[in-house]
Design a protein around this motif. Structure first.
Motif, PDB file in Angstrom:
ATOM      1  N   ASN A  70       0.814  -1.216   0.000  1.00 44.71           N
ATOM      2  CA  ASN A  70       0.000   0.000   0.000  1.00 44.71           C
ATOM      3  C   ASN A  70       0.850   1.269   0.000  1.00 44.71           C
ATOM      4  O   ASN A  70       0.558   2.235   0.682  1.00 44.71           O
ATOM      5  N   ALA A  71       1.924   1.233  -0.774  1.00 42.58           N
ATOM      6  CA  ALA A  71       2.841   2.374  -0.803  1.00 42.58           C
ATOM      7  C   ALA A  71       2.255   3.557  -1.554  1.00 42.58           C
ATOM      8  O   ALA A  71       2.810   4.631  -1.525  1.00 42.58           O
ATOM      9  N   GLY A  72       1.143   3.384  -2.228  1.00 47.93           N
ATOM     10  CA  GLY A  72       0.529   4.488  -2.954  1.00 47.93           C
ATOM     11  C   GLY A  72       0.663   4.306  -4.452  1.00 47.93           C
ATOM     12  O   GLY A  72       0.979   3.234  -4.938  1.00 47.93           O
ATOM     13  N   THR A  73       0.398   5.350  -5.193  1.00 48.16           N
ATOM     14  CA  THR A  73       0.492   5.308  -6.650  1.00 48.16           C
ATOM     15  C   THR A  73       1.414   6.423  -7.123  1.00 48.16           C
ATOM     16  O   THR A  73       1.638   7.411  -6.427  1.00 48.16           O
ATOM     17  N   ALA A  74       1.941   6.259  -8.320  1.00 46.71           N
ATOM     18  CA  ALA A  74       2.824   7.281  -8.878  1.00 46.71           C
ATOM     19  C   ALA A  74       2.972   7.061 -10.369  1.00 46.71           C
ATOM     20  O   ALA A  74       2.803   5.949 -10.869  1.00 46.71           O
ATOM     21  N   THR A  75       3.262   8.132 -11.076  1.00 38.30           N
ATOM     22  CA  THR A  75       3.765   8.064 -12.440  1.00 38.30           C
ATOM     23  C   THR A  75       5.175   8.608 -12.381  1.00 38.30           C
ATOM     24  O   THR A  75       5.391   9.718 -11.873  1.00 38.30           O
ATOM     25  N   VAL A  76       6.137   7.837 -12.846  1.00 41.70           N
ATOM     26  CA  VAL A  76       7.521   8.296 -12.846  1.00 41.70           C
ATOM     27  C   VAL A  76       8.075   8.232 -14.256  1.00 41.70           C
ATOM     28  O   VAL A  76       7.652   7.404 -15.071  1.00 41.70           O
ATOM     29  N   HIS A  77       8.996   9.133 -14.546  1.00 35.06           N
ATOM     30  CA  HIS A  77       9.727   9.118 -15.803  1.00 35.06           C
ATOM     31  C   HIS A  77      11.169   8.744 -15.513  1.00 35.06           C
ATOM     32  O   HIS A  77      11.764   9.235 -14.541  1.00 35.06           O
ATOM     33  N   ILE A  78      11.731   7.863 -16.326  1.00 32.99           N
ATOM     34  CA  ILE A  78      13.087   7.350 -16.144  1.00 32.99           C
ATOM     35  C   ILE A  78      13.873   7.569 -17.424  1.00 32.99           C
ATOM     36  O   ILE A  78      13.345   7.378 -18.530  1.00 32.99           O
ATOM     37  N   ASP A  79      15.132   7.979 -17.263  1.00 33.48           N
ATOM     38  CA  ASP A  79      15.983   8.231 -18.423  1.00 33.48           C
ATOM     39  C   ASP A  79      17.428   7.952 -18.032  1.00 33.48           C
ATOM     40  O   ASP A  79      17.765   7.820 -16.846  1.00 33.48           O
ATOM     41  N   ASN A  80      18.289   7.850 -19.031  1.00 38.79           N
ATOM     42  CA  ASN A  80      19.735   7.709 -18.834  1.00 38.79           C
ATOM     43  C   ASN A  80      20.087   6.554 -17.893  1.00 38.79           C
ATOM     44  O   ASN A  80      20.856   6.727 -16.944  1.00 38.79           O
ATOM     45  N   VAL A  81      19.545   5.383 -18.158  1.00 38.34           N
ATOM     46  CA  VAL A  81      19.883   4.193 -17.392  1.00 38.34           C
ATOM     47  C   VAL A  81      21.239   3.713 -17.885  1.00 38.34           C
ATOM     48  O   VAL A  81      21.437   3.553 -19.095  1.00 38.34           O
ATOM     49  N   ARG A  82      22.188   3.481 -16.954  1.00 43.17           N
ATOM     50  CA  ARG A  82      23.542   3.172 -17.395  1.00 43.17           C
ATOM     51  C   ARG A  82      24.336   2.468 -16.311  1.00 43.17           C
ATOM     52  O   ARG A  82      24.059   2.616 -15.131  1.00 43.17           O
ATOM     53  N   LEU A  83      25.338   1.718 -16.751  1.00 41.01           N
ATOM     54  CA  LEU A  83      26.354   1.155 -15.883  1.00 41.01           C
ATOM     55  C   LEU A  83      27.595   2.032 -16.009  1.00 41.01           C
ATOM     56  O   LEU A  83      28.032   2.341 -17.117  1.00 41.01           O
ATOM     57  N   VAL A  84      28.158   2.460 -14.880  1.00 43.60           N
ATOM     58  CA  VAL A  84      29.274   3.410 -14.880  1.00 43.60           C
ATOM     59  C   VAL A  84      30.525   2.728 -14.358  1.00 43.60           C
ATOM     60  O   VAL A  84      30.479   1.995 -13.379  1.00 43.60           O
ATOM     61  N   LYS A  85      31.663   2.980 -15.033  1.00 44.72           N
ATOM     62  CA  LYS A  85      32.948   2.411 -14.589  1.00 44.72           C
ATOM     63  C   LYS A  85      33.510   3.207 -13.432  1.00 44.72           C
ATOM     64  O   LYS A  85      33.169   4.323 -13.210  1.00 44.72           O
TER      65      LYS A  85
END
Length: 188
Positions: free
Chosen positions: A173-188
């Motif tokens: 029951n954490a609630g509701t949300a709309t989220v936008h996600i960008d620039n997903v990456r693995l960093v050295k």
């Protein structure tokens, strides 16, 4: 200056920079050494998946106004809301230090007290997890998850057998949300 004393100075990223078309003389910042997973589109053979009809890649929702991932979170059961990124087998990510992504809440009734995101990492014979607390609800934020900080759920950490990471919303029951996600990456 005279009689200024002594010091040890470390210098890095010494470079010549050409001015841009705008005539600006501001030097460019060095780019991070990263494997891009999502930036306007899925990259480097990564595949996106998740809870059916709860995510999509849309124009205008990215950090710079381009394409981004829109993820609709609701109050369904714990672990039910998920976003999955899969890499083909036999990919060694042991040279990377952290998993990063940019996130923006569009609307949210999530309670700030919850560790809203749990990232689970799967491979051949292991499962790891990392709790990421919810960033502020205004504007874009970068979430960084150091790979060394992932906790072993089962097996042992063997990044050469890495296959999948999965974002879950965490908490009943954490609630509701709309989220936008960008620039997903693995960093050295």
């Amino acid at each position: 200056g005279w009689n200024a004393g002594t010091a040890t100075v470390h210098i890095d990223n010494v470079r010549l920079v050409k001015s841009g078309d705008s005539g600006s003389s501001e030097p460019e910042q060095p780019k991070e050494d990263a494997q891009i997973i999502f930036d306007e589109a899925m990259q480097n053979s990564w595949i996106i998946g998740g809870t059916d009809r709860k995510y999509s890649i849309k124009d205008g929702v990215g950090k710079d106004g381009g394409k981004g991932i829109e993820w609709l979170l609701d109050a369904s059961g714990n672990w039910e809301r998920k976003l999955i990124f899969e890499l083909p087998a036999n990919t060694d990510i042991s040279g990377y230090t952290k998993l990063c992504f940019d996130i923006k809440y569009v609307n949210s009734t999530f309670e700030a007290t919850w560790n809203v995101f749990t990232n689970r990492v799967y491979g051949d014979g292991f499962e790891l997890f990392y709790h990421a607390t919810a960033p502020g609800k205004e504007g874009w934020h970068t979430v960084e998850m150091p790979l060394n900080d992932f906790t072993i759920q089962s097996g042992t950490k063997d990044w050469t057998k890495f296959k999948t990471f999965c974002f879950h919303t965490n908490g009943w029951n954490a609630g509701t949300a709309t989220v936008h996600i960008d620039n997903v990456r693995l960093v050295k």
